[in-house]
Design a protein around this motif. Sequence first.
Motif, PDB file in Angstrom:
ATOM      1  N   PHE A  14       0.834  -1.211   0.000  1.00 51.05           N
ATOM      2  CA  PHE A  14       0.000   0.000   0.000  1.00 51.05           C
ATOM      3  C   PHE A  14       0.864   1.256   0.000  1.00 51.05           C
ATOM      4  CE2 PHE A  14      -3.610  -2.720   1.324  1.00 51.05           C
ATOM      5  CZ  PHE A  14      -4.493  -2.292   0.345  1.00 51.05           C
ATOM      6  N   LYS A  15       1.955   1.200   0.748  1.00 46.54           N
ATOM      7  CA  LYS A  15       2.842   2.360   0.815  1.00 46.54           C
ATOM      8  C   LYS A  15       3.348   2.701  -0.597  1.00 46.54           C
ATOM      9  CE  LYS A  15       6.611   3.981   3.703  1.00 46.54           C
ATOM     10  NZ  LYS A  15       7.583   3.604   4.712  1.00 46.54           N
ATOM     11  N   ALA A  16       3.756   1.645  -1.328  1.00 49.99           N
ATOM     12  CA  ALA A  16       4.283   1.858  -2.684  1.00 49.99           C
ATOM     13  C   ALA A  16       3.195   2.402  -3.616  1.00 49.99           C
ATOM     14  CB  ALA A  16       4.854   0.540  -3.215  1.00 49.99           C
ATOM     15  N   ILE A  17       1.982   1.836  -3.507  1.00 50.96           N
ATOM     16  CA  ILE A  17       0.878   2.260  -4.396  1.00 50.96           C
ATOM     17  C   ILE A  17       0.536   3.731  -4.109  1.00 50.96           C
ATOM     18  CG2 ILE A  17      -1.562   1.888  -4.973  1.00 50.96           C
ATOM     19  CD1 ILE A  17      -1.154  -1.074  -4.048  1.00 50.96           C
ATOM     20  N   GLU A  20       3.221   6.112  -5.369  1.00 48.03           N
ATOM     21  CA  GLU A  20       3.148   6.241  -6.827  1.00 48.03           C
ATOM     22  C   GLU A  20       2.007   7.189  -7.225  1.00 48.03           C
ATOM     23  OE1 GLU A  20       2.693   2.478  -8.880  1.00 48.03           O
ATOM     24  OE2 GLU A  20       2.285   3.545 -10.757  1.00 48.03           O
ATOM     25  N   ALA A  21       0.854   7.018  -6.584  1.00 52.07           N
ATOM     26  CA  ALA A  21      -0.302   7.859  -6.926  1.00 52.07           C
ATOM     27  C   ALA A  21      -0.029   9.320  -6.569  1.00 52.07           C
ATOM     28  CB  ALA A  21      -1.546   7.350  -6.188  1.00 52.07           C
ATOM     29  N   VAL A  22       0.604   9.544  -5.432  1.00 46.27           N
ATOM     30  CA  VAL A  22       0.896  10.924  -5.019  1.00 46.27           C
ATOM     31  C   VAL A  22       1.864  11.555  -6.018  1.00 46.27           C
ATOM     32  CG1 VAL A  22       1.975  12.347  -3.230  1.00 46.27           C
ATOM     33  CG2 VAL A  22       0.361  10.557  -2.581  1.00 46.27           C
ATOM     34  N   GLN A  23       2.884  10.790  -6.411  1.00 47.31           N
ATOM     35  CA  GLN A  23       3.853  11.334  -7.376  1.00 47.31           C
ATOM     36  C   GLN A  23       3.156  11.675  -8.696  1.00 47.31           C
ATOM     37  OE1 GLN A  23       6.841   8.324  -7.179  1.00 47.31           O
ATOM     38  NE2 GLN A  23       7.848   9.321  -5.457  1.00 47.31           N
ATOM     39  N   LYS A  24       2.277  10.788  -9.155  1.00 40.81           N
ATOM     40  CA  LYS A  24       1.575  11.019 -10.427  1.00 40.81           C
ATOM     41  C   LYS A  24       0.659  12.227 -10.356  1.00 40.81           C
ATOM     42  CE  LYS A  24       1.591   6.490 -12.607  1.00 40.81           C
ATOM     43  NZ  LYS A  24       0.902   5.232 -12.711  1.00 40.81           N
ATOM     44  N   SER A  25       0.137  12.518  -9.154  1.00 37.86           N
ATOM     45  CA  SER A  25      -0.823  13.627  -9.010  1.00 37.86           C
ATOM     46  C   SER A  25      -0.146  14.985  -9.150  1.00 37.86           C
ATOM     47  CB  SER A  25      -1.521  13.548  -7.652  1.00 37.86           C
ATOM     48  OG  SER A  25      -0.668  14.053  -6.629  1.00 37.86           O
ATOM     49  N   GLU A  27       0.700  16.845  -6.930  1.00 38.73           N
ATOM     50  CA  GLU A  27       0.240  17.752  -5.871  1.00 38.73           C
ATOM     51  C   GLU A  27       1.297  17.810  -4.773  1.00 38.73           C
ATOM     52  OE1 GLU A  27      -2.320  19.583  -5.958  1.00 38.73           O
ATOM     53  OE2 GLU A  27      -3.409  18.700  -7.642  1.00 38.73           O
ATOM     54  N   LEU A  28       1.499  19.006  -4.217  1.00 35.54           N
ATOM     55  CA  LEU A  28       2.467  19.143  -3.129  1.00 35.54           C
ATOM     56  C   LEU A  28       1.820  18.811  -1.793  1.00 35.54           C
ATOM     57  CD1 LEU A  28       4.443  22.377  -4.044  1.00 35.54           C
ATOM     58  CD2 LEU A  28       5.259  20.010  -4.019  1.00 35.54           C
ATOM     59  N   GLU A  29       0.550  19.211  -1.669  1.00 33.98           N
ATOM     60  CA  GLU A  29      -0.178  18.945  -0.425  1.00 33.98           C
ATOM     61  C   GLU A  29      -1.492  18.283  -0.814  1.00 33.98           C
ATOM     62  OE1 GLU A  29      -1.205  21.460   3.598  1.00 33.98           O
ATOM     63  OE2 GLU A  29      -0.534  22.514   1.823  1.00 33.98           O
ATOM     64  N   CYS A  30      -1.668  17.027  -0.439  1.00 32.72           N
ATOM     65  CA  CYS A  30      -2.873  16.335  -0.884  1.00 32.72           C
ATOM     66  C   CYS A  30      -3.370  15.339   0.165  1.00 32.72           C
ATOM     67  CB  CYS A  30      -2.596  15.601  -2.187  1.00 32.72           C
ATOM     68  SG  CYS A  30      -1.182  14.524  -2.108  1.00 32.72           S
ATOM     69  N   ALA A  31      -4.633  14.976   0.010  1.00 24.62           N
ATOM     70  CA  ALA A  31      -5.221  13.959   0.891  1.00 24.62           C
ATOM     71  C   ALA A  31      -5.384  12.680   0.078  1.00 24.62           C
ATOM     72  CB  ALA A  31      -6.571  14.426   1.399  1.00 24.62           C
ATOM     73  N   ARG A  59      -6.396  14.027  -3.727  1.00 18.56           N
ATOM     74  CA  ARG A  59      -6.934  15.354  -4.072  1.00 18.56           C
ATOM     75  C   ARG A  59      -6.184  16.425  -3.302  1.00 18.56           C
ATOM     76  NH1 ARG A  59     -10.404  16.999   0.190  1.00 18.56           N
ATOM     77  NH2 ARG A  59     -10.666  15.238   1.587  1.00 18.56           N
ATOM     78  N   PRO A  60      -6.076  17.607  -3.899  1.00 22.09           N
ATOM     79  CA  PRO A  60      -5.364  18.680  -3.193  1.00 22.09           C
ATOM     80  C   PRO A  60      -6.127  19.089  -1.946  1.00 22.09           C
ATOM     81  CG  PRO A  60      -6.333  19.477  -5.254  1.00 22.09           C
ATOM     82  CD  PRO A  60      -6.583  18.019  -5.206  1.00 22.09           C
ATOM     83  N   VAL A  61      -5.441  19.289  -0.866  1.00 28.23           N
ATOM     84  CA  VAL A  61      -6.079  19.841   0.343  1.00 28.23           C
ATOM     85  C   VAL A  61      -5.199  20.971   0.848  1.00 28.23           C
ATOM     86  CG1 VAL A  61      -7.305  17.872   1.320  1.00 28.23           C
ATOM     87  CG2 VAL A  61      -4.909  18.212   1.890  1.00 28.23           C
TER      88      VAL A  61
END
Length: 223
Positions: A14-17, A20-25, A27-31, A59-61
């Motif tokens: 889960f950590k890896a997934i 990866e999703a955060v990097q693809k987004s 976004e600097l600050e996201c939920a 999503r950005p928060v």
Amino acid sequence: MQRRLTIEQSAEDFKAIILEAVQKSNELECAVYLQITRGVAVRQHLFPAAPVSITMTVRPVHAIENEARDKGKKAIFHEDERWANCYIKSLNLLPNILAKQTAHEAGCFEAILVRDGYITEGTSSNVYMVKDGMVYTTPLSKQILSGITRMAVKKVTESLGIPFIEKKFTPEELLQADEVFITSTTSEILPIVNVDGKSIGKGNPGKLTMEIYHKFKGFILAD
Ligand SMILES: Cc1ncc(COP(=O)(O)O)c(C=O)c1O
């Protein structure tokens, strides 16, 4: 307690997934919101044979403005009408939503839930009071969610030499507290300065609350 939902992925997977999703987004600050269900199936009450379904959103928060935190937030007391297993982070949130909406319509940020005369937690937060230099919060049981911010607050108070007392308390005791605050991943540590129209302490965010908040921020940024 026996686990009734089998998830094949490990915490490391889960950590890896998630990373990866955060990097693809971009976004600097996201939920990151992760939802795991028993899968898509016809309506019935038995466990379906369908594969487990995992959904994730990024999503950005934006953190709560310092200005809002410096003023503190208001809350109401509300009967805890949830089920008996609130330690499970489930999607069945109707009582939480109804209580939170009632708070919102009363111009408040959170509803502090009360069961059998004692405070359990907020609709989407854990609740604390400060009295005579000590932090009190509801002990872990099936009646509350063991929030990760709660775990962090426990560590932070210990590092500051502030006693962290896990003990039940009543709405009357909370109203007599020197300071009150709530915690959650998205609101972090948020001072509550008024409950049911009654000021907590002097009606301003408490000194200890802000000390805990600043130390908490330091821990997070260092991670
Ligand atoms: C009922 C409830 N209690 C406490 C919390 C705080 O948990 P955490 O600090 O893990 O965000 C939440 C967060 O959504 C919640 O829904």
